[in-house]
Design a protein around this motif. Sequence first.
Motif, PDB file in Angstrom:
ATOM      1  N   TYR A 113       0.825  -1.205   0.000  1.00  0.00           N
ATOM      2  CA  TYR A 113       0.000   0.000   0.000  1.00  0.00           C
ATOM      3  C   TYR A 113       0.865   1.263   0.000  1.00  0.00           C
ATOM      4  N   ASP A 114       2.159   1.082  -0.163  1.00  0.00           N
ATOM      5  CA  ASP A 114       3.113   2.179  -0.404  1.00  0.00           C
ATOM      6  C   ASP A 114       3.698   1.944  -1.793  1.00  0.00           C
ATOM      7  N   VAL A 115       3.075   2.553  -2.794  1.00  0.00           N
ATOM      8  CA  VAL A 115       3.370   2.245  -4.195  1.00  0.00           C
ATOM      9  C   VAL A 115       4.506   3.122  -4.717  1.00  0.00           C
ATOM     10  N   ALA A 116       5.494   2.470  -5.340  1.00  0.00           N
ATOM     11  CA  ALA A 116       6.608   3.201  -5.942  1.00  0.00           C
ATOM     12  C   ALA A 116       6.504   3.276  -7.459  1.00  0.00           C
ATOM     13  N   ASP A 117       5.668   2.421  -8.050  1.00  0.00           N
ATOM     14  CA  ASP A 117       5.427   2.455  -9.498  1.00  0.00           C
ATOM     15  C   ASP A 117       4.023   1.902  -9.726  1.00  0.00           C
TER      16      ASP A 117
ATOM     17  N   PRO B   2       9.376   8.061  -7.721  1.00  0.00           N
ATOM     18  CA  PRO B   2      10.174   9.134  -8.346  1.00  0.00           C
ATOM     19  C   PRO B   2       9.523  10.507  -8.246  1.00  0.00           C
ATOM     20  N   PHE B   3       8.205  10.573  -8.273  1.00  0.00           N
ATOM     21  CA  PHE B   3       7.540  11.872  -8.189  1.00  0.00           C
ATOM     22  C   PHE B   3       7.803  12.534  -6.832  1.00  0.00           C
ATOM     23  N   PHE B   4       7.756  11.745  -5.750  1.00  0.00           N
ATOM     24  CA  PHE B   4       8.006  12.343  -4.445  1.00  0.00           C
ATOM     25  C   PHE B   4       9.479  12.674  -4.268  1.00  0.00           C
ATOM     26  N   GLU B   5      10.335  11.819  -4.783  1.00  0.00           N
ATOM     27  CA  GLU B   5      11.767  12.113  -4.674  1.00  0.00           C
ATOM     28  C   GLU B   5      12.103  13.427  -5.366  1.00  0.00           C
ATOM     29  N   GLN B   6      11.401  13.728  -6.464  1.00  0.00           N
ATOM     30  CA  GLN B   6      11.599  15.013  -7.139  1.00  0.00           C
ATOM     31  C   GLN B   6      10.925  16.129  -6.363  1.00  0.00           C
ATOM     32  N   SER B   7       9.702  15.880  -5.861  1.00  0.00           N
ATOM     33  CA  SER B   7       8.932  16.899  -5.164  1.00  0.00           C
ATOM     34  C   SER B   7       9.675  17.455  -3.953  1.00  0.00           C
ATOM     35  N   ARG B   8      10.386  16.594  -3.239  1.00  0.00           N
ATOM     36  CA  ARG B   8      11.028  17.028  -2.002  1.00  0.00           C
ATOM     37  C   ARG B   8      12.345  17.774  -2.233  1.00  0.00           C
ATOM     38  N   LYS B   9      12.832  17.839  -3.477  1.00  0.00           N
ATOM     39  CA  LYS B   9      14.118  18.483  -3.728  1.00  0.00           C
ATOM     40  C   LYS B   9      14.086  19.980  -3.465  1.00  0.00           C
ATOM     41  N   ASP B  10      13.015  20.624  -3.921  1.00  0.00           N
ATOM     42  CA  ASP B  10      12.889  22.072  -3.740  1.00  0.00           C
ATOM     43  C   ASP B  10      11.441  22.460  -4.007  1.00  0.00           C
TER      44      ASP B  10
ATOM     45  N   ASN C 102      10.437  22.747  -8.582  1.00  0.00           N
ATOM     46  CA  ASN C 102      10.549  21.742  -9.638  1.00  0.00           C
ATOM     47  C   ASN C 102       9.169  21.343 -10.159  1.00  0.00           C
ATOM     48  N   ASP C 103       9.166  20.543 -11.235  1.00  0.00           N
ATOM     49  CA  ASP C 103       7.917  20.189 -11.921  1.00  0.00           C
ATOM     50  C   ASP C 103       6.931  19.422 -11.037  1.00  0.00           C
ATOM     51  N   LYS C 104       7.436  18.729 -10.029  1.00  0.00           N
ATOM     52  CA  LYS C 104       6.567  17.949  -9.146  1.00  0.00           C
ATOM     53  C   LYS C 104       6.443  18.592  -7.757  1.00  0.00           C
ATOM     54  N   ALA C 105       6.842  19.845  -7.625  1.00  0.00           N
ATOM     55  CA  ALA C 105       6.867  20.502  -6.311  1.00  0.00           C
ATOM     56  C   ALA C 105       5.496  20.519  -5.649  1.00  0.00           C
ATOM     57  N   ASP C 106       4.441  20.667  -6.467  1.00  0.00           N
ATOM     58  CA  ASP C 106       3.087  20.794  -5.918  1.00  0.00           C
ATOM     59  C   ASP C 106       2.260  19.528  -6.119  1.00  0.00           C
ATOM     60  N   TRP C 107       2.928  18.376  -6.287  1.00  0.00           N
ATOM     61  CA  TRP C 107       2.205  17.127  -6.497  1.00  0.00           C
ATOM     62  C   TRP C 107       1.819  16.457  -5.179  1.00  0.00           C
ATOM     63  N   TYR C 108       2.406  16.897  -4.082  1.00  0.00           N
ATOM     64  CA  TYR C 108       2.110  16.338  -2.761  1.00  0.00           C
ATOM     65  C   TYR C 108       1.679  17.465  -1.828  1.00  0.00           C
ATOM     66  N   ILE C 109       1.143  17.124  -0.672  1.00  0.00           N
ATOM     67  CA  ILE C 109       0.642  18.132   0.271  1.00  0.00           C
ATOM     68  C   ILE C 109       1.790  18.590   1.160  1.00  0.00           C
ATOM     69  N   TRP C 110       2.240  19.803   0.916  1.00  0.00           N
ATOM     70  CA  TRP C 110       3.306  20.433   1.697  1.00  0.00           C
ATOM     71  C   TRP C 110       2.742  21.632   2.450  1.00  0.00           C
ATOM     72  N   ALA C 111       3.292  21.938   3.615  1.00  0.00           N
ATOM     73  CA  ALA C 111       2.839  23.095   4.389  1.00  0.00           C
ATOM     74  C   ALA C 111       3.979  23.612   5.257  1.00  0.00           C
ATOM     75  N   ASP C 112       3.986  24.921   5.451  1.00  0.00           N
ATOM     76  CA  ASP C 112       4.985  25.543   6.315  1.00  0.00           C
ATOM     77  C   ASP C 112       4.696  25.231   7.776  1.00  0.00           C
ATOM     78  N   PRO C 113       5.723  25.263   8.614  1.00  0.00           N
ATOM     79  CA  PRO C 113       5.494  25.059  10.047  1.00  0.00           C
ATOM     80  C   PRO C 113       4.832  26.277  10.673  1.00  0.00           C
ATOM     81  N   ARG C 114       4.258  26.082  11.824  1.00  0.00           N
ATOM     82  CA  ARG C 114       3.817  27.229  12.611  1.00  0.00           C
ATOM     83  C   ARG C 114       5.044  27.991  13.085  1.00  0.00           C
TER      84      ARG C 114
END
Length: 533
Positions: free
Chosen positions: A62-66, A108-116, A119-131
Amino acid sequence: MTEWWRGSVTYQIYPRSFQDDNGDGVGDLAGITRRLDHIAALGCDAIWLSPFFTSPMLDMGYDVADYTDVDPVFGTLADFDALIARAHDLGLKVIIDQVMNHSSDKHPFFEQSRKDRTNDKADWYIWADPRHDGTPPNNWLSIFGGPAWQWDARRKQYYMHSFLAEQPEFNFRNPAVLDYMESVLRFWLDRGVDGFRFDTVNFFYKDGMLRDDPADFRNKTEAPGNPYEMQYHLFSKNQPENLPWLERIRAVLDSYDDRTSVGEVGESHHGIQIMGQYTAPGRLHQCYSFEMFGTDYSAGLFRRKIEEFFTGAPDGWPMWAFSNHDVVRQTSRWAKYGISNDALAAQAGALLLSFQGSICLWQGEELGQTDTALTLDELTDPQGITFWPEPIGRDNTRTPMVWDSSAQGGFSSGTPWLPVKAPQLARNVAAQAGVAGSVLESYRAMLAFRRQSEALRSGATRFFDLPEPILAFARGEDLLCIFNLSPKALEISAMGLGAAIGPSAGVVHSGGKLQLGPNAYGFFTGASSAVLG
């Protein structure tokens, strides 16, 4: 298009635990293909395969990589194509899991998303700033323990996960994510799958403002084993934006012939209402929930859930189940309600297969299989390990299918990934096949009865007002279904009944009386004129 799925019976297969054909101790697609005859002979209409995609297996697939390939532990795409072909030759439809809410952090999409953040996948996952104090953006909790937020030093932000920290959540507010998920569906539809079971279907969208979930308003005398249950999840799931996405899924399926969808609704508040909402015309074909996965085996519970659904969602369609890969097996949960394991197992099967809606059977139910007692060192399930000893984890229900009385139950020539123990080994297919009165033969008889009964597959339901523990209801115009949900013999008056029909156990109709033995069940014509009391 046909509606083959309406009133159908689907058999859930957990690939790791069904049949291992290469001797590595883990089930595989080739093994499933070899054992499909068992399911066809049982009398089911379809199979549902839990995930077999490329994965680090931290949450057992249930943790899919491809999303468009088979994990090597299960085989290859060619093995999957062979499985589809064999299933279709046997008249079985094939439904596969889709885990779209989250991926593996190794995708691969998350590995790219977390770089900065650019990037092209930056907004593909739910990211939020800390309080401002560095804590997570809100109080949302992970079902697997702790906050639903994980800090990432590269982006200097938190990402969200409802389950493991290694299962980051997709951002469904990004149109590119929706386009990608549609392409995944089409990939598998083009390979011949007949439908999808959507994991955590009510989790896809989160509140856009990331508001805190309130405390559960229901009274609690003490903290549960899992604090996730202490919140009312108003904002971390069940969002209205989910509905247009479900309609898009339906449009994709409708562009192919005779396909179906099943949504898993994981929700302790208003789960039945959500099932109805999600299966309204133009959305999912069917939904199932955990409403019947508890310890209550009462006439009142079953009547309430069925009436609640069809009253609130007359145009929707449920899929009912008593167990799956995430919960304690029904014969273990309900043991106190049975005069014996076999009697309870046979009755529970007849009961479930009498319900209006579609039905899902969890592998091993047809054998009266029980949960396996495991020690902490035998567990692989992260949820079970985190919350040991309570609540019971999921490995106990996931132990291998038992085919015969040989070493490892005929599951594997190697050491199974979870142990096959003596109580489970005793409940094997070979020992029950062809044996009158066995749980397996009672399931085969009940499935054959349902298949030939238009009333059971599509007839409306009308309940009789009888005291606990008796459950009686009409299906269609003329079929009466009656059950004594207890280990004690009972008697009621019964006037106007017609002939006994179909499978039965412990029911005698004589002199205007119905004698109901322990865990009795039976079916009669004449429901429209029957007077029970």
